[in-house]
Design a protein around this motif. Structure first.
Motif, PDB file in Angstrom:
ATOM      1  N   PRO A 151       0.816  -1.185   0.044  1.00  0.00           N
ATOM      2  CA  PRO A 151      -0.112  -0.004  -0.324  1.00  0.00           C
ATOM      3  C   PRO A 151       0.588   1.264   0.024  1.00  0.00           C
ATOM      4  N   ILE A 152       2.235   1.165   0.474  1.00  0.00           N
ATOM      5  CA  ILE A 152       3.204   2.437   0.474  1.00  0.00           C
ATOM      6  C   ILE A 152       3.720   3.054  -0.774  1.00  0.00           C
ATOM      7  N   VAL A 153       4.410   2.179  -1.632  1.00  0.00           N
ATOM      8  CA  VAL A 153       5.447   1.908  -2.376  1.00  0.00           C
ATOM      9  C   VAL A 153       4.676   1.600  -3.913  1.00  0.00           C
ATOM     10  N   ASP A 154       5.061   1.865  -4.811  1.00  0.00           N
ATOM     11  CA  ASP A 154       4.820   1.789  -6.165  1.00  0.00           C
ATOM     12  C   ASP A 154       5.190   0.628  -7.150  1.00  0.00           C
ATOM     13  N   ARG A 155       6.601   0.805  -6.508  1.00  0.00           N
ATOM     14  CA  ARG A 155       7.082  -0.558  -7.676  1.00  0.00           C
ATOM     15  C   ARG A 155       8.845  -1.556  -6.213  1.00  0.00           C
TER      16      ARG A 155
ATOM     17  N   ASP B 244      12.694  -7.894   6.779  1.00  0.00           N
ATOM     18  CA  ASP B 244      12.075  -8.331   7.164  1.00  0.00           C
ATOM     19  C   ASP B 244      12.189  -7.139   8.255  1.00  0.00           C
ATOM     20  N   GLU B 245      12.870  -6.083   7.707  1.00  0.00           N
ATOM     21  CA  GLU B 245      12.729  -4.429   8.342  1.00  0.00           C
ATOM     22  C   GLU B 245      11.508  -4.134   7.696  1.00  0.00           C
ATOM     23  N   HIS B 246      10.791  -3.030   8.768  1.00  0.00           N
ATOM     24  CA  HIS B 246       9.957  -2.429   8.631  1.00  0.00           C
ATOM     25  C   HIS B 246       9.927  -0.649   8.506  1.00  0.00           C
ATOM     26  N   ILE B 247       9.932   0.170   7.627  1.00  0.00           N
ATOM     27  CA  ILE B 247       9.310   1.683   7.893  1.00  0.00           C
ATOM     28  C   ILE B 247       8.333   1.809   7.773  1.00  0.00           C
ATOM     29  N   TYR B 248       8.272   2.264   9.181  1.00  0.00           N
ATOM     30  CA  TYR B 248       7.186   2.649   9.908  1.00  0.00           C
ATOM     31  C   TYR B 248       7.314   4.113  10.559  1.00  0.00           C
ATOM     32  N   HIS B 249       5.560   5.034  10.101  1.00  0.00           N
ATOM     33  CA  HIS B 249       5.079   5.691  10.556  1.00  0.00           C
ATOM     34  C   HIS B 249       3.953   5.450  11.642  1.00  0.00           C
ATOM     35  N   HIS B 250       3.869   6.491  12.201  1.00  0.00           N
ATOM     36  CA  HIS B 250       2.977   6.214  12.898  1.00  0.00           C
ATOM     37  C   HIS B 250       1.098   6.458  12.723  1.00  0.00           C
ATOM     38  N   HIS B 251       1.245   7.409  11.241  1.00  0.00           N
ATOM     39  CA  HIS B 251       0.342   7.449  10.760  1.00  0.00           C
ATOM     40  C   HIS B 251       0.008   7.375   9.689  1.00  0.00           C
ATOM     41  N   ASN B 252       1.173   7.614   8.859  1.00  0.00           N
ATOM     42  CA  ASN B 252       0.703   7.155   7.075  1.00  0.00           C
ATOM     43  C   ASN B 252       2.288   7.007   6.795  1.00  0.00           C
TER      44      ASN B 252
ATOM     45  N   LYS C 188       9.970   5.068  11.360  1.00  0.00           N
ATOM     46  CA  LYS C 188      10.867   4.332  12.645  1.00  0.00           C
ATOM     47  C   LYS C 188      11.117   2.298  11.805  1.00  0.00           C
ATOM     48  N   LEU C 189      11.781   2.155  12.076  1.00  0.00           N
ATOM     49  CA  LEU C 189      12.608   0.860  11.646  1.00  0.00           C
ATOM     50  C   LEU C 189      12.640  -0.422  12.435  1.00  0.00           C
ATOM     51  N   LEU C 190      11.187  -0.844  12.006  1.00  0.00           N
ATOM     52  CA  LEU C 190      11.024  -1.595  12.664  1.00  0.00           C
ATOM     53  C   LEU C 190      11.730  -3.788  12.457  1.00  0.00           C
ATOM     54  N   HIS C 191      11.974  -4.225  13.179  1.00  0.00           N
ATOM     55  CA  HIS C 191      13.434  -5.019  12.092  1.00  0.00           C
ATOM     56  C   HIS C 191      12.373  -6.236  13.561  1.00  0.00           C
ATOM     57  N   TYR C 192      11.793  -7.327  12.816  1.00  0.00           N
ATOM     58  CA  TYR C 192      11.116  -8.077  12.671  1.00  0.00           C
ATOM     59  C   TYR C 192      12.175  -9.650  12.438  1.00  0.00           C
ATOM     60  N   LYS C 193      12.611  -9.689  13.839  1.00  0.00           N
ATOM     61  CA  LYS C 193      13.641 -11.061  13.403  1.00  0.00           C
ATOM     62  C   LYS C 193      13.088 -11.856  14.797  1.00  0.00           C
ATOM     63  N   ALA C 194      13.017 -11.334  15.870  1.00  0.00           N
ATOM     64  CA  ALA C 194      12.866 -11.935  17.343  1.00  0.00           C
ATOM     65  C   ALA C 194      11.199 -12.440  17.386  1.00  0.00           C
ATOM     66  N   LEU C 195      10.491 -13.118  16.218  1.00  0.00           N
ATOM     67  CA  LEU C 195       8.709 -14.057  16.447  1.00  0.00           C
ATOM     68  C   LEU C 195       9.080 -14.606  17.003  1.00  0.00           C
ATOM     69  N   GLY C 196       9.208 -15.127  18.686  1.00  0.00           N
ATOM     70  CA  GLY C 196       9.332 -15.844  19.309  1.00  0.00           C
ATOM     71  C   GLY C 196      10.463 -16.872  19.207  1.00  0.00           C
ATOM     72  N   PHE C 197      10.961 -17.190  20.098  1.00  0.00           N
ATOM     73  CA  PHE C 197      12.860 -17.804  19.914  1.00  0.00           C
ATOM     74  C   PHE C 197      12.881 -18.463  19.102  1.00  0.00           C
ATOM     75  N   ASP C 198      11.384 -19.315  18.749  1.00  0.00           N
ATOM     76  CA  ASP C 198      12.078 -20.942  17.797  1.00  0.00           C
ATOM     77  C   ASP C 198      12.004 -20.325  16.693  1.00  0.00           C
ATOM     78  N   TYR C 199      11.854 -19.446  16.374  1.00  0.00           N
ATOM     79  CA  TYR C 199      11.946 -19.079  14.573  1.00  0.00           C
ATOM     80  C   TYR C 199      13.310 -17.984  15.547  1.00  0.00           C
TER      81      TYR C 199
ATOM     82  N   ILE D 256       5.892   0.203  20.618  1.00  0.00           N
ATOM     83  CA  ILE D 256       6.229   1.782  19.556  1.00  0.00           C
ATOM     84  C   ILE D 256       6.244   2.923  19.495  1.00  0.00           C
ATOM     85  N   SER D 257       4.673   2.408  19.854  1.00  0.00           N
ATOM     86  CA  SER D 257       4.176   4.451  20.531  1.00  0.00           C
ATOM     87  C   SER D 257       4.795   5.100  21.396  1.00  0.00           C
TER      88      SER D 257
END
Length: 274
Positions: free
Chosen positions: A39-43, A104-112, A198-209, A255-256
């Motif tokens: 929804p954010i980027v064009d390519r 696994d990196e989500h560039i994030y803004h609290h609004h849009n 913010k750069l949200l790094h999603y690697k620690a999604l449960g210890f097993d993963y 994150i807020s």
């Protein structure tokens, strides 16, 4: 549109964002990646490093993804680094912003994020320095989740402060080091006064993963990487990985609450702030 409490005038509608990333065996995280960025980027341009799982299939199903092959070399870290230091230049003359990231990196803004970048462009900003956040959860989320809604707790991580969003028409060179943890941009660097992204790094999604992914990446390290100390965090013993994971959970915040209003930080001598 409102940014940091200031009401602004109507913004231009037309804006183009292009994203560049590399991939290797990321089938579990790709659905979250696409759900966040489509929804954010064009390519979206992905350099795949010979994935043997369903990564290529999942990426190819997106109408926004252009899948390419990462070149082979002495080290996949080196090849990723070289590619992400140059590939974004093809966006010059057609994109207002480029994003470079890992799957696994989500560039994030609290609004849009898209609207915020539109505001930044109107204000004359040319580069964004996101606040790094190491996200953590006790279990791996359902594949249909929106991660920024389902997994909202993390800890501030300065090592993840990557200059991952910039105007390709104003930056001549980005000069990333390994992992993109540091960069020395050349060109016209103008940062927003406040760090809202913010750069949200999603690697620690449960210890097993976390453990499984760390061990997969450890097995890919070459002598070239080891001699340079690249990716040493993947070489930790299991007990150390577990201890780090368990110590992160109690200190995690929504994150807020993390890093709001931190001033722009940079080593560039030509930095300006809006």
């Amino acid at each position: 549109y409102k940014v940091t409490g200031v009401q602004t005038c109507a913004l231009p509608i037309c804006m183009r964002i292009e994203l560049y990333a590399s991939c290797w065996n990321e089938e579990r995280i790709i659905p979250f990646f696409l759900r966040h960025y489509e929804p954010i980027v064009d390519r979206i341009v992905i350099y795949d490093d010979g994935s043997s799982d369903r990564s290529r299939e999942l990426l190819s199903a997106s109408p926004k993804v252009e899948l390419r092959q990462l070149q082979k070399g002495a080290s996949y870290i080196l090849m990723q680094l070289q590619e992400l230091n140059r590939c974004w230049k093809e966006s010059r003359g057609r994109a207002d912003w480029v994003i470079t990231c890992d799957i696994d990196e989500h560039i994030y803004h609290h609004h849009n994020l898209r609207e915020y970048l539109k505001w930044c462009r109107a204000q004359g900003a040319t580069i964004i320095h996101p606040l790094g956040v190491e996200m953590v959860s006790t279990d791996f989320p359902a594949s249909d989740a929106v991660l920024s809604e389902k997994v909202r707790f993390g800890v501030r991580s300065i090592s993840l402060d990557k200059k991952a969003v910039f105007n390709p028409n104003e930056i001549d060179e980005i000069n990333y080091c390994s992992g993109r943890h540091l960069a020395k941009p050349v060109g016209r660097s103008v940062f927003p006064r406040q760090r809202e992204v913010k750069l949200l790094h999603y690697k620690a999604l449960g210890f097993d993963y976390l453990l499984d992914r760390t061990q997969q990446l450890r097995a890919r390290k070459t002598s070239f990487d080891l001699e340079r100390g690249w990716g040493v965090h993947d070489l930790r013993p299991v007990d150390e990985i577990r201890l780090g994971f368990e110590q992160t959970l109690p200190g995690a915040q929504d994150i807020s609450l993390i890093g709001n209003g931190e001033p722009a930080l940079s080593q560039e001598t030509d930095q300006r702030r809006l």
